[in-house]
Scaffold this motif. Structure first.
Motif, PDB file in Angstrom:
ATOM      1  N   SER A 224      14.474  22.457  72.031  1.00  8.25           N
ATOM      2  CA  SER A 224      14.508  23.907  71.840  1.00  8.25           C
ATOM      3  C   SER A 224      15.902  24.394  72.222  1.00  8.25           C
ATOM      4  O   SER A 224      16.402  24.063  73.305  1.00  8.25           O
ATOM      5  CB  SER A 224      13.468  24.602  72.717  1.00  8.25           C
ATOM      6  OG  SER A 224      12.171  24.088  72.481  1.00  8.25           O
ATOM      7  N   PRO A 226      17.678  28.111  71.232  1.00  9.49           N
ATOM      8  CA  PRO A 226      17.684  29.303  70.378  1.00  9.49           C
ATOM      9  C   PRO A 226      19.055  29.693  69.867  1.00  9.49           C
ATOM     10  O   PRO A 226      19.150  30.480  68.919  1.00  9.49           O
ATOM     11  CB  PRO A 226      17.100  30.383  71.300  1.00  9.49           C
ATOM     12  CG  PRO A 226      17.302  29.875  72.689  1.00  9.49           C
ATOM     13  CD  PRO A 226      17.194  28.388  72.593  1.00  9.49           C
ATOM     14  N   TYR A 229      18.971  26.518  66.798  1.00  6.65           N
ATOM     15  CA  TYR A 229      17.859  26.238  65.889  1.00  6.65           C
ATOM     16  C   TYR A 229      16.963  27.461  65.723  1.00  6.65           C
ATOM     17  O   TYR A 229      16.816  28.271  66.644  1.00  6.65           O
ATOM     18  CB  TYR A 229      17.016  25.066  66.411  1.00  6.65           C
ATOM     19  CG  TYR A 229      17.824  23.892  66.898  1.00  6.65           C
ATOM     20  CD1 TYR A 229      18.676  23.198  66.043  1.00  6.65           C
ATOM     21  CD2 TYR A 229      17.756  23.480  68.231  1.00  6.65           C
ATOM     22  CE1 TYR A 229      19.433  22.138  66.509  1.00  6.65           C
ATOM     23  CE2 TYR A 229      18.493  22.417  68.698  1.00  6.65           C
ATOM     24  CZ  TYR A 229      19.344  21.741  67.835  1.00  6.65           C
ATOM     25  OH  TYR A 229      20.085  20.698  68.290  1.00  6.65           O
ATOM     26  N   SER A 230      16.335  27.557  64.564  1.00  7.65           N
ATOM     27  CA  SER A 230      15.429  28.673  64.294  1.00  7.65           C
ATOM     28  C   SER A 230      14.074  28.491  64.970  1.00  7.65           C
ATOM     29  O   SER A 230      13.319  29.451  65.100  1.00  7.65           O
ATOM     30  CB  SER A 230      15.247  28.828  62.782  1.00  7.65           C
ATOM     31  OG  SER A 230      14.668  27.654  62.219  1.00  7.65           O
ATOM     32  N   ARG A 231      13.765  27.275  65.408  1.00  5.99           N
ATOM     33  CA  ARG A 231      12.513  26.979  66.091  1.00  5.99           C
ATOM     34  C   ARG A 231      12.656  25.634  66.790  1.00  5.99           C
ATOM     35  O   ARG A 231      13.576  24.854  66.473  1.00  5.99           O
ATOM     36  CB  ARG A 231      11.351  26.896  65.082  1.00  5.99           C
ATOM     37  CG  ARG A 231      11.573  25.885  63.974  1.00  5.99           C
ATOM     38  CD  ARG A 231      10.388  25.717  63.064  1.00  5.99           C
ATOM     39  NE  ARG A 231      10.689  24.868  61.930  1.00  5.99           N
ATOM     40  CZ  ARG A 231      10.728  23.540  61.944  1.00  5.99           C
ATOM     41  NH1 ARG A 231      10.474  22.898  63.082  1.00  5.99           N
ATOM     42  NH2 ARG A 231      11.003  22.842  60.849  1.00  5.99           N
ATOM     43  N   PRO A 232      11.783  25.320  67.745  1.00  6.03           N
ATOM     44  CA  PRO A 232      11.800  23.976  68.331  1.00  6.03           C
ATOM     45  C   PRO A 232      11.473  22.920  67.274  1.00  6.03           C
ATOM     46  O   PRO A 232      10.736  23.186  66.325  1.00  6.03           O
ATOM     47  CB  PRO A 232      10.700  24.044  69.404  1.00  6.03           C
ATOM     48  CG  PRO A 232      10.532  25.500  69.681  1.00  6.03           C
ATOM     49  CD  PRO A 232      10.789  26.202  68.385  1.00  6.03           C
ATOM     50  N   TRP A 233      12.019  21.728  67.434  1.00  7.72           N
ATOM     51  CA  TRP A 233      11.740  20.647  66.496  1.00  7.72           C
ATOM     52  C   TRP A 233      11.594  19.335  67.270  1.00  7.72           C
ATOM     53  O   TRP A 233      12.007  19.237  68.421  1.00  7.72           O
ATOM     54  CB  TRP A 233      12.850  20.533  65.447  1.00  7.72           C
ATOM     55  CG  TRP A 233      14.217  20.295  66.016  1.00  7.72           C
ATOM     56  CD1 TRP A 233      15.085  21.235  66.526  1.00  7.72           C
ATOM     57  CD2 TRP A 233      14.897  19.029  66.151  1.00  7.72           C
ATOM     58  NE1 TRP A 233      16.245  20.637  66.965  1.00  7.72           N
ATOM     59  CE2 TRP A 233      16.162  19.298  66.747  1.00  7.72           C
ATOM     60  CE3 TRP A 233      14.554  17.722  65.827  1.00  7.72           C
ATOM     61  CZ2 TRP A 233      17.070  18.278  67.023  1.00  7.72           C
ATOM     62  CZ3 TRP A 233      15.469  16.698  66.097  1.00  7.72           C
ATOM     63  CH2 TRP A 233      16.707  16.993  66.685  1.00  7.72           C
TER      64      TRP A 233
END
Length: 275
Positions: A224, A226, A229-233
């Motif tokens: 994560s 922010p 990235y646009s979201r956790p992956w």
């Protein structure tokens, strides 16, 4: 001998139950991946390094072997501006990859580099992970997650057990300013592979180590960040324990091998010693 028609297939061997220490799975040992994650986390075909001149200078050694990728969903969900930074990193690879300069790799990259690493576990104490690359290591502090005092290359790791899964949270990873090939400095980030995928010091990395018998371990890392990235992956892969009787970590002190890359212009201009 090939199985003849009509013969029943042999029973599938079930994974052996992991050994245990103080009621927890025994994950002591030397582990290593068998994939191309260190080259590129995302799915990719075989290709040469993207940096101009790499193919001319290194030929097939500069090539990236094909891989199915280890990222769930296929692609890392970068924000637009962060993706531009990744593409800039990519055009500078492999020369600007921190691995080329023998910098510490950070987490999770240390786990899936082309080198083995060792887990040292005892009772309910903290757990040590030692890496062959550059003699890197990290102590996993078993207990509550804290607030790291400073940013470091390998970050600060906190661990807990969820059943038979070791869960490790790593915070505050940052290399600070880095030395550019040929001199000068530039703001550094933690590279995740040789093609420039990266995270910053605002990232939280949560790893999960789940034994599958005594010789295999399921590994997952959720990232994560922010600011990037646009979201956790999440990435996932299997770790393999070395079971040969003479298995050990060898020394790979790569610092001398990076001198010409980082300081070659200075070394070339040294005065010749008088005879």
């Amino acid at each position: 001998m090939a199985q003849q028609a009509g013969n029943a297939p042999a029973a599938t061997q079930q994974p052996q139950r992991p050994d245990r220490i103080a009621g927890r799975p025994n994950i002591n040992g030397i582990w290593q991946v068998m994939n191309t994650a260190n080259y590129d986390l995302e799915p990719h075909s075989a290709q040469t390094a993207p940096s101009p001149g790499a193919e001319r200078e290194m030929g097939a050694i500069a090539a990236i072997p094909a891989g199915r990728g280890v990222v769930e969903g296929g692609l890392i969900p970068y924000l637009p501006e962060a993706r531009e930074r990744r593409e800039e990193n990519r055009t500078r690879a492999p020369q600007y990859d921190p691995e080329a300069a023998c910098y510490l790799p950070g987490i999770p990259r240390a786990t899936y580099m082309d080198y083995p690493f060792q887990i040292i576990q005892g009772g309910n104490d903290d757990i040590l992970m030692a890496y062959e690359y550059h003699g890197a290591n990290r102590a996993i502090q078993m207990g509550d997650i804290g607030i790291p005092a400073i940013d470091t290359w390998m970050g600060t790791s906190y661990g807990t057990w969820e059943g038979d899964t070791l869960v490790v949270t790593t915070l505050s990873q940052s290399p600070g300013d880095m030395i550019a090939p040929g001199g000068g400095t530039y703001p550094g980030v933690t590279w995740l592979d040789r093609t420039g995928n990266y995270l910053t010091n605002t990232a939280t990395v949560v790893e999960r180590f789940t034994p599958i018998g005594n010789a295999h371990m399921q590994y997952e890392a959720t990232i994560s960040d922010p600011s990037v990235y646009s979201r956790p992956w999440k990435m996932s892969m299997v770790l393999y324990r070395h079971i040969e009787p003479n298995a050990e970590l060898m020394e790979f002190n790569c610092v001398p091998f990076a001198d010409m890359l980082l300081y070659g212009d200075l070394l070339d201009s040294r005065p010749t010693p008088q005879q």
